[in-house]
Design a protein around this motif. Sequence first.
Motif: not given
Length: 358
Positions: A122-145
């Motif tokens: 549901r969070s994938l948008r047309a301008h994005q590379t699917p599933g891509y992050v280069d650091d798993l700590e990036t997900y802290d933002e949505e987990l905290d939210a």
Amino acid sequence: MSERTTSGTAGTPVLPVAPVGPRTDVPDEDVPTVESPPGTWVPDVLGPGYEAQTLYLAPDDEGAVVATLVRHRPETDETLRPARAVLYLHGWSDYFFQTGLAEHWTARGVAFYALDLRKYGRSLRAHQTPGYVDDLETYDEELDAALAVVRSELGAHARVMLMGHSTGGLVTSLWAHRHPGRIAGLVLNSPWLELQGSGLLRHLSSPAVAQLARFQPKAPLPNIDPGFYNRTLSAATGGEWTYDERWRPTPAFPVRAGWLAAIMTGHTLVARGLSVDVPILMLASTRTLITPRWHDDMRSADIVLDVELLARRAVQLGPCVTVVRIAGGIHDLVLSAPPVRARVYAEIDRWTAGYGWT
């Protein structure tokens, strides 16, 4: 067109890189977009009883970024606020569609939420590379939210457990290690705690992956997904489940060097030992079956990860770990055959009665 390769450092494997050409992993315009005004729940694609809320995150190098929180609200007295909740994270090239899991928890008086991480489902948008992050700590933002929304609805003292499947199990384990005192327990469904093969393979391949990630972080690696796993799941090919194949495609979204480097860093941290301060339930199949040819036994084994490695790594997550092996289980255990997933749910119930909400 032949594959290109990138040279590794001396003594390390050489990693092939997929041929350069038109991007085929960018979502088409007809891929559904789930989006709500800030702080607002809207009906979800799963139908009655399910709602979604968009979590607006900081933009990255590709532009605007969102995550999506889904909740299951059965027809009950809305004045009641459960004192317990589960927040679920999906795996790689996946999204939340496991309604049986949601309904299992809510039938027991537990509020259920699921998070579609950035650039998935549901969070994938047309301008994005699917599933891509280069650091798993990036997900802290949505987990905290997401946790902030849960606590705003249930109260600051609600007991919240995290549940993660596959890559989501790795993400939740690392998050819980870095954030002691935030949750009541951790349930892991076939968590990806080690690279297939062994820790030695990870050690040998890490320098080559890191080099490619440094210079070509979004370079796609060859996609070796033969589609067998989705064949075991899809109702169209003998499975039980119907899901949106634009959000869960076959073959899976391409693995990219920067993302794989982040995963391998996570595996290294697990191998060194974590100190998750809450009880952990780790569930995995009793058998792995990874072969280059289809076999019907794949419908009753994990054909994605090496379950023996998962079991060995699980005990390194923290001081209180329960490991349960499920005969006949597939990679996502709650999508296994009915008798098998009944045992999965029974084991979750037994564990939560003893550990989960203490």
